[in-house]
Design a protein around this motif. Structure first.
Motif, short mmCIF file in Angstrom:
data_model
loop_
_atom_site.label_atom_id
_atom_site.label_comp_id
_atom_site.label_asym_id
_atom_site.label_seq_id
_atom_site.Cartn_x
_atom_site.Cartn_y
_atom_site.Cartn_z
N ASN A 87 0.65 -1.32 -0.27
CA ASN A 87 0.21 -0.02 0.03
C ASN A 87 0.77 1.32 0.08
OD1 ASN A 87 1.15 -0.08 2.79
ND2 ASN A 87 -0.78 0.08 3.69
N ARG A 88 2.15 1.01 -0.29
CA ARG A 88 3.19 2.32 -0.39
C ARG A 88 3.68 2.41 -1.78
NH1 ARG A 88 3.49 4.58 4.77
NH2 ARG A 88 2.80 3.20 6.35
N ILE A 89 4.03 3.91 -1.99
CA ILE A 89 4.61 3.98 -3.39
C ILE A 89 5.76 4.96 -3.14
CG2 ILE A 89 4.33 5.03 -5.76
CD1 ILE A 89 1.49 4.09 -5.62
N ALA A 90 6.80 4.88 -3.38
CA ALA A 90 7.87 5.73 -3.26
C ALA A 90 8.20 6.24 -4.77
CB ALA A 90 9.24 5.05 -2.63
N GLU A 91 8.34 7.47 -5.24
CA GLU A 91 8.69 8.14 -6.33
C GLU A 91 9.80 8.97 -6.22
OE1 GLU A 91 6.00 11.72 -6.33
OE2 GLU A 91 4.89 9.83 -6.63
#
Length: 95
Positions: A87-91
């Motif tokens: 449930n996490r996104i790093a960009e």
């Protein structure tokens, strides 16, 4: 309006493909340069820091982005998916 109704799919948990799609959707929103639409992607009580400026809430986000884009006429944001888990996104932002 509740936060879920303001959100746009894809929703967590993210696969590599849906995470990349979510990042691309955010990139496209920023590059459309509509501060009202961009602000909707953030919570009503969002806290931002831009160098020495502290921004609180959507109305200040709109004001900040309006000023920014009135000065930076050639502004273009490039986002890349850096990592994702469930449930996490790093960009990564390149501008």
């Amino acid at each position: 309006m509740n936060p879920q109704s303001e959100s746009k799919p894809p929703f967590p948990p993210f696969s590599l493909e849906t995470a990349a799609l979510k990042v691309r959707m955010a990139e496209n929103a920023w590059n459309n340069r509509d501060p009202h639409k961009v602000a909707l992607a953030y919570t009503i009580d969002s806290l931002w820091r831009n160098r020495s400026e502290f921004i609180t809430g959507r109305e200040q986000i709109i004001q900040f982005l309006t000023r920014k884009w009135n000065k930076e006429l050639e502004y273009r944001l490039i986002k890349e998916l850096w990592a994702t888990t469930d449930n996490r996104i790093a960009e990564r932002r390149v501008n």
